[in-house]
Design an enzyme around this catalytic site. Structure first.
Site, short mmCIF file in Angstrom:
data_model
loop_
_atom_site.label_atom_id
_atom_site.label_comp_id
_atom_site.label_asym_id
_atom_site.label_seq_id
_atom_site.Cartn_x
_atom_site.Cartn_y
_atom_site.Cartn_z
N ARG A 10 3.73 0.10 12.94
CA ARG A 10 3.50 -1.25 12.41
C ARG A 10 3.55 -1.20 10.89
O ARG A 10 2.79 -0.48 10.26
CB ARG A 10 2.14 -1.76 12.89
N GLU B 11 -5.24 -2.22 14.03
CA GLU B 11 -5.77 -1.28 13.05
C GLU B 11 -7.12 -0.78 13.51
O GLU B 11 -7.95 -1.56 13.98
CB GLU B 11 -6.00 -1.93 11.66
N TRP C 15 -4.98 3.01 11.71
CA TRP C 15 -4.89 2.82 10.27
C TRP C 15 -5.42 4.09 9.63
O TRP C 15 -6.61 4.37 9.79
CB TRP C 15 -5.72 1.61 9.77
N ASN D 220 -8.01 -5.96 14.48
CA ASN D 220 -8.29 -4.84 13.58
C ASN D 220 -9.79 -4.64 13.58
O ASN D 220 -10.55 -5.59 13.35
CB ASN D 220 -7.85 -5.17 12.14
N TYR E 158 -13.08 -2.06 12.35
CA TYR E 158 -13.61 -0.89 11.63
C TYR E 158 -15.10 -0.68 11.86
O TYR E 158 -15.56 0.42 12.09
CB TYR E 158 -13.34 -1.03 10.12
N GLN F 211 0.81 -1.22 0.00
CA GLN F 211 0.00 0.00 0.00
C GLN F 211 0.84 1.28 0.00
O GLN F 211 0.33 2.34 -0.32
CB GLN F 211 -0.97 -0.01 1.19
N ASN G 68 -1.69 -10.69 8.62
CA ASN G 68 -2.69 -9.65 8.80
C ASN G 68 -4.01 -10.13 8.20
O ASN G 68 -4.06 -10.46 7.01
CB ASN G 68 -2.28 -8.36 8.09
N GLU G 69 -5.05 -10.14 8.99
CA GLU G 69 -6.40 -10.42 8.51
C GLU G 69 -6.48 -11.59 7.54
O GLU G 69 -6.80 -11.41 6.35
CB GLU G 69 -6.99 -9.16 7.84
N HIS H 64 1.05 -9.28 4.76
CA HIS H 64 -0.12 -8.41 4.60
C HIS H 64 -0.55 -8.53 3.13
O HIS H 64 -0.49 -7.56 2.37
CB HIS H 64 0.23 -6.98 5.00
N GLU I 40 -5.63 1.87 -1.36
CA GLU I 40 -6.65 1.15 -0.61
C GLU I 40 -7.19 -0.03 -1.45
O GLU I 40 -8.36 -0.09 -1.81
CB GLU I 40 -7.75 2.12 -0.16
N TRP I 41 -6.28 -0.94 -1.81
CA TRP I 41 -6.63 -2.19 -2.47
C TRP I 41 -7.55 -1.98 -3.67
O TRP I 41 -7.24 -1.12 -4.50
CB TRP I 41 -7.20 -3.18 -1.43
C1 PNW Z 1 -7.85 -3.69 6.31
N1 PNW Z 1 -13.63 -5.62 4.56
O1 PNW Z 1 -8.48 -4.16 5.19
C2 PNW Z 1 -6.41 -3.87 5.93
O2 PNW Z 1 -5.64 -4.56 6.86
C3 PNW Z 1 -5.77 -2.65 5.41
O3 PNW Z 1 -4.72 -3.01 4.55
C4 PNW Z 1 -6.80 -1.77 4.75
O4 PNW Z 1 -6.24 -0.69 4.08
C5 PNW Z 1 -7.75 -1.32 5.85
O5 PNW Z 1 -8.30 -2.41 6.53
C6 PNW Z 1 -8.90 -0.45 5.37
O6 PNW Z 1 -9.72 -1.14 4.49
C7 PNW Z 1 -9.79 -4.50 5.11
O7 PNW Z 1 -14.06 -5.73 3.40
C8 PNW Z 1 -10.28 -4.63 3.83
O8 PNW Z 1 -14.34 -5.82 5.58
C9 PNW Z 1 -11.56 -5.02 3.64
C10 PNW Z 1 -12.34 -5.26 4.76
C11 PNW Z 1 -11.87 -5.12 6.03
C12 PNW Z 1 -10.57 -4.72 6.21
#
Ligand code: PNW
Length: 471
Positions: free
Chosen positions: A77, A372, A419, A295, A297, A20, A165-166, A121, A426-427
């Site tokens: 990190r 995160e 984060w 992590n 969100y 990233q 990671n995840e 990651h 962002e992927w």
């Molecule tokens: C995490 N979802 O990704 C990652 O660890 C990071 O690299 C990323 O940039 C960050 O969260 C923000 O998206 C996710 O779809 C990607 O639920 C997708 C999901 C959750 C986390």
């Protein structure tokens, strides 16, 4: 409102990941990872964005570390690009690759910032994907070898380690819904990938232990979800159970308890017979850990498919005709009420409190880190060049209050990594979504701390959350 103070040893950090931010994708013998391939495949990312340059951290790391020091961060990190260190995913390490991470760690240490390394990651060397990727058992052994190489090279200076990671995103967004690299849409392969990621974690943990000083701490970062239901109806509770197994239990079951949840094996029996789980695997996976990274969100809100409440199969994990939830076609996802971030993810800090309390019960005695947490907003510089992001400050304030509340309620939370340090790739959303506390102008790559960075810096310096009115 009284200020909220954190324990004096609490670590205030920020997170990033290699693909990233680094760019320099052909430097020093680095070969493509699955994310290079995926992001250069038409239609896979917004605007065809990719990480070829990203935010050029590979070259600008001294400036980035200086910025972290200026902000007063205790810890940083970052992740290692596997194909920078071991281009084919096999064989000896490339010194230039390792040297980059040694220099980065030393730069951080010289400024009093603790480096925390994530080994994986999401950027699997493409050669390993060509050999079958995570649905192949061999990938777990390759990961253990890679973990050992990195552990030997950095174990003397990096104390905090995370294997994966995840893994949920790798297994289910990568191999079931296909919105992440390598973009496969095969439910059985995704469940095998989950098992081999677990195995990689176990073997990698043992490999790290065998080469590193005992004082180092080994963890894993899970994107554990808090799963909620629209009602207490048994059908809705069963739906939540299914999603909880697929989001959380499939990883923490073997990692923390040495078993897969029975209910998961049952719910997925038409997809796989789980014969990928060989004799002895669960023991290998269930390694003692020093900490657990979480992590967080947003929470998930689900119901049974026939619930009167409606809902949809869209779960906020990107648009795909294929579900990232194998065996859960009878589950509906609902958008929780209230505000959302730019990702469309609902803002609910109580989900973080619930998560911390859940893992306090699930893993008694294991120190927890938020590895995160953060939010994307459509940040734009004012005419004077400053970037004001009051929404992000409000998000962070709410979530840090939830962390503090969890500590009062008995959770052993040792640190928080926001984060992200700076805006980045962002992927599949490309550069459209900005998660940084530092703004990056993608035309010049100039870095500008947003007002949230100043706010966070003050929180880190004082260990205290100001009253929200003071924002
Ligand atoms: C995490 N979802 O990704 C990652 O660890 C990071 O690299 C990323 O940039 C960050 O969260 C923000 O998206 C996710 O779809 C990607 O639920 C997708 C999901 C959750 C986390």
């Amino acid at each position: 409102m009284t200020p909220v103070t954190f324990p004096s040893t609490f670590l205030w950090g920020a997170s990033t990941s290699a693909y990233q931010i680094e760019g320099a994708v052909r430097e020093g013998g680095r070969t493509p990872s699955i994310w290079d391939t995926f992001s250069h495949t038409p239609g896979k990312t917004v605007d065809g964005d990719h990480g070829d340059i990203a935010v050029d951290h590979y070259r600008r790391y001294p400036e980035d570390v200086a910025l972290m020091a200026e902000l007063g961060l205790d810890a940083y990190r970052f992740s290692i690009s596997w194909s920078r260190v071991q281009p084919t995913g096999r064989g000896p390490a490339v010194q230039v690759g390792l040297d980059f991470y040694r220099r980065l760690a030393d730069e951080l240490l010289s400024k009093g910032i603790k480096p925390a390394v994530t080994l994986y990651h999401w950027d699997l060397p493409q050669e390993l994907e060509d050999a079958g990727g995570w649905p192949e058992r061999d990938t777990a052994y390759r990961f253990a070898e890679y973990a050992q190489l990195v552990g030997e090279a950095l174990g003397d200076r990096v104390e905090h380690w995370m294997t994966l990671n995840e893994p949920w995103c790798t297994a289910f967004l990568g191999y079931a819904s296909g919105v992440h690299a390598p973009g496969r849409t095969d439910p059985e392969a995704s469940l095998k990938a989950a098992h081999h990621l677990n195995l990689a974690h176990g073997l990698g943990t043992s490999a790290l232990r065998s080469v590193m000083p005992a004082r180092n701490s080994i963890a894993v970062s899970l994107n554990s979800s808090t799963v909620r239901t629209v009602s207490q109806d048994p059908a809705d509770l069963a739906a939540a159970r299914k999603i909880d197994d697929l989001a959380n239990g499939v990883f923490h079951g073997p990692m923390l308890h040495g078993t897969y949840p029975e209910s998961l094996l049952k719910a997925t029996e038409e997809i796989t017979d789980w014969s990928c789980v060989a004799e002895g695997d669960l023991v290998l996976i269930n390694q003692p850990l020093d900490a657990l990274g979480l992590n967080y969100y947003t929470p998930a809100l689900v119901s049974a498919a026939d619930a009167a409440a409606g809902g949809s199969r869209a779960d906020g994990h990107g648009a795909s005709a294929y579900s990232p939830w194998p065996g859960a076609d009878d589950v509906m996802f609902h958008q929780p009420p209230g505000e959302q971030t730019q990702m469309g993810w609902s803002i609910d800090a109580t989900g973080l409190h619930d998560l911390l309390m859940r893992y306090t019960r699930e893993a008694p005695g294991l120190p927890l880190y938020i590895t995160e947490n953060g939010a994307a907003y459509d940040d734009k510089p004012d005419p004077d060049g400053r970037v004001h992001d009051p929404e992000r400050i409000a998000y962070l304030h709410g979530h840090l209050s939830a962390v503090r509340r969890a500590i009062s309620d008995g959770a052993d939370v040792r640190g928080y990594y926001q984060w992200s340090l700076m805006d980045n790739f962002e992927w599949s959303y490309g550069y459209e979504k900005r998660f940084g506390m530092v703004y990056v102008d993608y035309a010049t790559l100039e870095r500008t701390p947003k007002s949230s960075a100043r706010w966070y810096s003050e929180v880190a310096r004082t260990g205290t959350l100001p009253p929200v009115e003071g924002v």
